[in-house]
Design an enzyme around this catalytic site. Structure first.
Site, PDB file in Angstrom:
ATOM      1  N   LYS A 116      94.962   0.220  76.111  1.00 36.61           N
ATOM      2  CA  LYS A 116      95.264   1.508  76.207  1.00 36.61           C
ATOM      3  C   LYS A 116      95.506   1.874  74.715  1.00 36.61           C
ATOM      4  CE  LYS A 116      95.536   1.701  80.557  1.00 36.61           C
ATOM      5  NZ  LYS A 116      95.395   0.518  81.029  1.00 36.61           N
ATOM      6  N   PHE A 202     105.734  12.247  78.128  1.00 38.88           N
ATOM      7  CA  PHE A 202     105.445  12.626  79.350  1.00 38.88           C
ATOM      8  C   PHE A 202     105.367  14.123  79.388  1.00 38.88           C
ATOM      9  CE2 PHE A 202     107.438  13.924  83.698  1.00 38.88           C
ATOM     10  CZ  PHE A 202     106.355  13.506  84.391  1.00 38.88           C
ATOM     11  N   LYS A 237      97.655   8.191  94.264  1.00 40.15           N
ATOM     12  CA  LYS A 237      96.932   9.600  94.852  1.00 40.15           C
ATOM     13  C   LYS A 237      96.732   9.330  96.199  1.00 40.15           C
ATOM     14  CE  LYS A 237      94.212   8.830  90.510  1.00 40.15           C
ATOM     15  NZ  LYS A 237      92.799   8.297  89.977  1.00 40.15           N
ATOM     16  N   GLU A 275      90.172   9.701  82.544  1.00 42.98           N
ATOM     17  CA  GLU A 275      91.273  10.356  83.213  1.00 42.98           C
ATOM     18  C   GLU A 275      92.076  11.433  82.061  1.00 42.98           C
ATOM     19  OE1 GLU A 275      93.760   8.369  85.763  1.00 42.98           O
ATOM     20  OE2 GLU A 275      92.082   7.661  87.003  1.00 42.98           O
ATOM     21  N   ASN A 290      88.925   4.058  83.104  1.00 44.39           N
ATOM     22  CA  ASN A 290      88.800   3.012  84.312  1.00 44.39           C
ATOM     23  C   ASN A 290      87.349   2.474  84.346  1.00 44.39           C
ATOM     24  OD1 ASN A 290      91.808   2.997  85.682  1.00 44.39           O
ATOM     25  ND2 ASN A 290      90.991   5.321  85.847  1.00 44.39           N
ATOM     26  N   ARG A 292      85.626   0.944  86.212  1.00 41.34           N
ATOM     27  CA  ARG A 292      85.201   0.513  87.457  1.00 41.34           C
ATOM     28  C   ARG A 292      84.804   1.596  88.247  1.00 41.34           C
ATOM     29  NH1 ARG A 292      89.854   2.037  89.971  1.00 41.34           N
ATOM     30  NH2 ARG A 292      91.616   1.881  88.827  1.00 41.34           N
ATOM     31  N   ARG A 336      93.240   9.820 101.984  1.00 43.40           N
ATOM     32  CA  ARG A 336      93.625   8.512 101.991  1.00 43.40           C
ATOM     33  C   ARG A 336      94.577   8.395 103.205  1.00 43.40           C
ATOM     34  NH1 ARG A 336      94.218   5.655  96.049  1.00 43.40           N
ATOM     35  NH2 ARG A 336      92.812   6.984  95.011  1.00 43.40           N
TER      36      ARG A 336
END
Length: 451
Positions: A116, A202, A237, A275, A290, A292, A336
């Site tokens: 990261k 944050f 999510k 993101e 990400n 993937r 989901r």
């Protein structure tokens, strides 16, 4: 093109990959644990190999067993899906050493973007806005507290080796730091085999926006719009949509170009997602990349009429991306459907499905591996199905979502279907003026559900 692809995953994503492979005329191999012997991906693959007991660390995370299954069946490529080994650079490297194509980025790219601090520094060098935070992994609690004091509370501690809300803790004051740091490290070690964490400022109540990317070895990098993933519970999510209800054409162009710049700077190859956090002033900050396919990729597929799994495969085979972005088409929302009880703090609800009916009709898609009389094992993620709806605009998609959720019947276990119905009737969701803190004040009202 590949002759045979082994899918190193389970559940709906394994079945999703199998379907595209069949359309491309590629043979498939399923691997499965003893707990998944009755799963649909095992049924619909051309071949299937049991790779161990139910526990993930003894089966789906056991690299030697997966490589052996590929050699035994003659697979010349492996698709990792999402989760498990999808962002494991060692797995990608071992595939290459075993003369098996890993359908995803190179080991170097996975390590670079999985680090990261490196990813953040790379984006910063290329003009992509980043969130203030540590320059790398935090060595101990004292260093973490010093950095947190410098950038100011609240801060968020994140696992360096992964995402999905694992190894992540918000710290509002120094008094909370020690416990949060230890908890984040423990979760990171359990989820990713790496306890390393880093710290960021944050950003309170932001939108969570991600940009879908494709890159190939021929230098082409395209973005396929954004997904709004702000409906989250504990950083997981639950509902995603495309386009974002607050996105403007100007902001989409700006964020999309920033994502392309970031991916191009590292010669990214494959499907990936960058993101961002978007604050109330429409300023955005890079969070992570990400490397993937994402759980929520069908939202983009429905809006852009693209098969992202197909693109992954042809890119891995050395071909050019054959589907360039086109104008947005309507609005898509993904729900989901998890085996969880929303009236009992979303407690997991494994067990046998005694009755099942999937919704249908125009603009409705179901990605799922379940069927009537299937027993949900307690060992894995609680995702049962993804319901994706498409409409001419957001209001149309919402009304179609309500209709489809009303048709969706799963009996024998608790699910999140009633939760989704209530979210779609919440005024804040309907207005589009919600952020990642939306569910903190959302009150689920228990409904009578037949079990």
């Amino acid at each position: 093109m590949f002759n045979k692809i082994l899918i190193a995953n389970r559940g709906e994503i394994a079945l999703r990959v199998i379907r595209t492979c069949k359309e491309l005329g590629i043979k498939t191999v399923a691997v499965y644990s003893e707990a998944d012997a009755d799963s649909l991906h095992v049924t619909f693959a051309d071949e299937a190999v049991c790779i161990g007991p139910p526990q993930s660390k003894e089966s789906y995370l056991k690299i030697p067993l997966i490589i052996s299954a590929a050699h035994i069946t003659g697979a010349d490529a492996i698709h990792p899906g999402y989760g498990f080994l999808a962002e494991n650079a060692n797995f990608s490297e071992i595939c290459a050493e075993s003369d098996i194509k890993f359908i995803g980025p190179s080991p170097q790219m996975i390590r670079a973007m999985g680090d990261k601090s490196f990813a953040k520094e790379t984006m910063k060098k290329n003009g992509v806005p980043v969130i203030p935070g540590s320059d790398g992994v935090i060595s101990d609690k004292e260093e973490g507290k010093r950095i947190s004091a410098e950038i100011g509370y609240p801060v968020i501690i994140k696992a360096s080796a992964g995402g999905g809300g694992k190894g992540m803790r918000i710290v509002w004051s120094e008094n909370e730091f020690d416990k949060a740091f230890q908890t984040a490290q423990t979760e990171a070690e359990a989820a990713f085999g790496n306890p390393a964490v880093y710290i960021e400022k944050f950003v309170e109540n932001p939108k969570h926006i991600e940009i879908q990317l494709l890159g190939d070895r021929h230098g082409n990098v395209y973005h396929y719009g954004e997904r709004d993933c702000s409906v989250q519970r504990r950083h997981q999510k639950l509902i995603e949509e495309s386009p974002s209800p607050i996105m403007t054409a100007e902001l989409r162009e700006k964020m999309g170009q920033a994502a392309i710049t970031g991916a191009s700077s590292v010669n990214y190859e494959g499907a990936g997602t960058i993101e961002f956090l978007l604050d109330k002033n429409h300023d955005f900050y890079f969070m992570e990349m990400n490397t993937r396919i994402q759980v929520e990729h069908p939202v983009t597929e429905m809006t852009y009429d693209i098969d992202l799994i197909r693109q992954q495969i042809i890119i891995a085979a050395g071909e050019k991306i054959d589907f360039k972005p086109h104008k947005h088409g309507g609005h898509s929302i993904e729900f989901r459907i998890n085996a969880e009880d929303p009236s009992n703090d979303f407690r997991p609800s494994p067990g046998k499905i005694t009755s099942l009916h999937f919704p249908g009709g125009f603009g409705v898609r179901i990605d799922s591996h379940i069927y009537q009389s299937y027993t949900i094992p307690p060992y894995y993620d609680s995702l049962l199905a993804k319901l994706i709806v498409w409409g001419r605009n957001r209001n149309h998609a919402i009304s179609r979502g309500i209709r489809a959720l009303d048709e969706f019947t799963i009996e024998g276990i608790h699910t999140t279907i009633p939760f989704h119905k209530q979210v779609l009737m919440d005024e804040r969701f309907l207005s589009g003026k919600f952020d990642t803190g939306f569910l903190e004040s959302f009150q689920f009202k228990e409904e009578a559900v037949n079990i």
